[in-house]
Design a protein around this motif. Structure first.
Motif, PDB file in Angstrom:
ATOM      1  N   VAL A 106       0.851  -1.199   0.000  1.00 50.07           N
ATOM      2  CA  VAL A 106       0.000   0.000   0.000  1.00 50.07           C
ATOM      3  C   VAL A 106       0.884   1.246   0.000  1.00 50.07           C
ATOM      4  N   SER A 107       1.922   1.236   0.801  1.00 52.60           N
ATOM      5  CA  SER A 107       2.858   2.360   0.855  1.00 52.60           C
ATOM      6  C   SER A 107       3.494   2.606  -0.513  1.00 52.60           C
ATOM      7  N   LEU A 108       3.868   1.548  -1.183  1.00 53.60           N
ATOM      8  CA  LEU A 108       4.439   1.656  -2.526  1.00 53.60           C
ATOM      9  C   LEU A 108       3.431   2.266  -3.494  1.00 53.60           C
ATOM     10  N   ILE A 109       2.208   1.788  -3.469  1.00 51.97           N
ATOM     11  CA  ILE A 109       1.167   2.312  -4.357  1.00 51.97           C
ATOM     12  C   ILE A 109       0.934   3.798  -4.080  1.00 51.97           C
ATOM     13  N   LYS A 110       0.872   4.166  -2.810  1.00 50.64           N
ATOM     14  CA  LYS A 110       0.660   5.573  -2.463  1.00 50.64           C
ATOM     15  C   LYS A 110       1.834   6.442  -2.914  1.00 50.64           C
ATOM     16  N   THR A 111       3.042   5.920  -2.789  1.00 47.53           N
ATOM     17  CA  THR A 111       4.241   6.650  -3.206  1.00 47.53           C
ATOM     18  C   THR A 111       4.206   6.915  -4.703  1.00 47.53           C
ATOM     19  N   ILE A 112       3.901   5.886  -5.461  1.00 50.50           N
ATOM     20  CA  ILE A 112       3.859   6.030  -6.923  1.00 50.50           C
ATOM     21  C   ILE A 112       2.722   6.957  -7.333  1.00 50.50           C
ATOM     22  N   TYR A 113       1.578   6.833  -6.698  1.00 51.22           N
ATOM     23  CA  TYR A 113       0.444   7.709  -7.024  1.00 51.22           C
ATOM     24  C   TYR A 113       0.806   9.171  -6.766  1.00 51.22           C
ATOM     25  N   ASP A 114       1.456   9.431  -5.637  1.00 57.86           N
ATOM     26  CA  ASP A 114       1.871  10.800  -5.300  1.00 57.86           C
ATOM     27  C   ASP A 114       2.864  11.338  -6.334  1.00 57.86           C
ATOM     28  N   ARG A 115       3.820  10.497  -6.716  1.00 59.62           N
ATOM     29  CA  ARG A 115       4.800  10.907  -7.743  1.00 59.62           C
ATOM     30  C   ARG A 115       4.100  11.189  -9.076  1.00 59.62           C
ATOM     31  N   MET A 116       3.132  10.349  -9.406  1.00 62.93           N
ATOM     32  CA  MET A 116       2.395  10.530 -10.655  1.00 62.93           C
ATOM     33  C   MET A 116       1.648  11.866 -10.651  1.00 62.93           C
ATOM     34  N   GLN A 117       1.020  12.209  -9.539  1.00 65.50           N
ATOM     35  CA  GLN A 117       0.282  13.466  -9.442  1.00 65.50           C
ATOM     36  C   GLN A 117       1.224  14.668  -9.571  1.00 65.50           C
ATOM     37  N   LYS A 118       2.386  14.589  -8.923  1.00 57.63           N
ATOM     38  CA  LYS A 118       3.358  15.684  -9.008  1.00 57.63           C
ATOM     39  C   LYS A 118       3.892  15.843 -10.420  1.00 57.63           C
ATOM     40  N   ARG A 119       4.204  14.727 -11.080  1.00 57.97           N
ATOM     41  CA  ARG A 119       4.713  14.784 -12.451  1.00 57.97           C
ATOM     42  C   ARG A 119       3.641  15.328 -13.402  1.00 57.97           C
ATOM     43  N   LYS A 120       2.418  14.912 -13.181  1.00 60.47           N
ATOM     44  CA  LYS A 120       1.305  15.378 -14.017  1.00 60.47           C
ATOM     45  C   LYS A 120       1.146  16.894 -13.875  1.00 60.47           C
ATOM     46  N   ALA A 121       1.267  17.404 -12.651  1.00 64.19           N
ATOM     47  CA  ALA A 121       1.155  18.847 -12.400  1.00 64.19           C
ATOM     48  C   ALA A 121       2.279  19.621 -13.085  1.00 64.19           C
ATOM     49  N   GLU A 122       3.428  18.940 -13.273  1.00 64.60           N
ATOM     50  CA  GLU A 122       4.571  19.566 -13.942  1.00 64.60           C
ATOM     51  C   GLU A 122       4.532  19.357 -15.456  1.00 64.60           C
ATOM     52  N   GLY A 123       3.464  18.724 -15.948  1.00 63.07           N
ATOM     53  CA  GLY A 123       3.341  18.464 -17.368  1.00 63.07           C
ATOM     54  C   GLY A 123       4.179  17.286 -17.843  1.00 63.07           C
ATOM     55  N   LYS A 124       4.566  16.417 -16.922  1.00 64.89           N
ATOM     56  CA  LYS A 124       5.395  15.261 -17.263  1.00 64.89           C
ATOM     57  C   LYS A 124       4.552  13.986 -17.208  1.00 64.89           C
ATOM     58  N   LYS A 125       5.047  12.984 -17.913  1.00 63.92           N
ATOM     59  CA  LYS A 125       4.392  11.683 -17.899  1.00 63.92           C
ATOM     60  C   LYS A 125       4.932  10.830 -16.753  1.00 63.92           C
ATOM     61  N   MET A 126       4.200   9.788 -16.453  1.00 64.93           N
ATOM     62  CA  MET A 126       4.622   8.813 -15.449  1.00 64.93           C
ATOM     63  C   MET A 126       5.855   8.079 -15.984  1.00 64.93           C
ATOM     64  N   THR A 127       6.821   7.825 -15.125  1.00 64.46           N
ATOM     65  CA  THR A 127       8.025   7.109 -15.571  1.00 64.46           C
ATOM     66  C   THR A 127       7.680   5.644 -15.831  1.00 64.46           C
ATOM     67  N   SER A 128       8.454   5.003 -16.681  1.00 65.08           N
ATOM     68  CA  SER A 128       8.204   3.584 -16.976  1.00 65.08           C
ATOM     69  C   SER A 128       8.418   2.735 -15.722  1.00 65.08           C
ATOM     70  N   LEU A 129       9.375   3.115 -14.878  1.00 65.70           N
ATOM     71  CA  LEU A 129       9.623   2.402 -13.632  1.00 65.70           C
ATOM     72  C   LEU A 129       8.386   2.466 -12.733  1.00 65.70           C
ATOM     73  N   ASP A 130       7.850   3.672 -12.554  1.00 64.64           N
ATOM     74  CA  ASP A 130       6.661   3.834 -11.715  1.00 64.64           C
ATOM     75  C   ASP A 130       5.464   3.093 -12.313  1.00 64.64           C
ATOM     76  N   SER A 131       5.310   3.162 -13.610  1.00 65.18           N
ATOM     77  CA  SER A 131       4.197   2.486 -14.270  1.00 65.18           C
ATOM     78  C   SER A 131       4.274   0.976 -14.061  1.00 65.18           C
ATOM     79  N   ARG A 132       5.446   0.421 -14.253  1.00 61.65           N
ATOM     80  CA  ARG A 132       5.644  -1.026 -14.105  1.00 61.65           C
ATOM     81  C   ARG A 132       5.380  -1.477 -12.669  1.00 61.65           C
TER      82      ARG A 132
END
Length: 170
Positions: A106-132
């Protein structure tokens, strides 16, 4: 010791059902050694065997319905992973998954979700590592919760969201 019919979480194989306990007929294996023979619940046409005394790979009983509900209720309180060094991110993700501990997943999922939201706000895509790793972590967690709660794996995500929303409304 687990018994035939038990559901277990077995390393990266996810949820498996024990189909046999005893020696296996494999060249080079001692007939004295006892093995768990398992079928992964979400992988077709596959059988996995491991010695009963294997200490290298985590094997544990699937959480009960009560434990599953407690995990869902406590998800908001579970902290994100403290990964500061980008070079160590993949290792930290792997360690969380290999632990087979639902709270760490759960901690891992929350970490990746948070990173995804921050990257999205910066106009960036999710990294392949985070996606996998997001896919692997959700697949692992949702598979176990589906067995624990007696539902289809596809229904687990919406069920978690609905349950958490109801808890927050109280």
């Amino acid at each position: 010791m687990f018994e035939v019919g038990d559901y277990v979480v077995y390393g990266n194989n996810g949820v498996c059902r024990i189909t046999a306990v005893g020696p296996i007929d494999t060249p080079g294996d001692s007939r004295d050694q006892i093995f768990y023979t398992m079928t992964p619940c979400y992988t077709r046409d596959r059988v996995v065997s491991t010695p009963v005394d294997n200490e290298r790979v985590v094997i544990r009983k699937v959480m009960s319905e009560e434990e599953a509900m407690a995990l869902i209720r406590d998800m908001d309180a579970i902290e994100k992973m403290p990964v500061e060094d980008e070079k160590k991110r993949e290792l930290a993700y792997k360690q969380a998954l290999l632990s087979c501990e639902p709270e760490k997943i759960v901690s891992l999922i929350k970490t990746i979700y948070d990173r995804m939201q921050k990257r999205k706000a910066e106009g960036k895509k999710m990294t392949s590592l985070d996606s996998r790793f997001s896919h692997i972590a959700e697949d692992s967690l949702y598979g176990e919760l589906a067995i624990s709660l007696g539902m289809d794996k596809e229904d687990v995500g919406p069920y978690i969201e609905e349950t958490i929303h109801q808890l927050q409304a109280v």
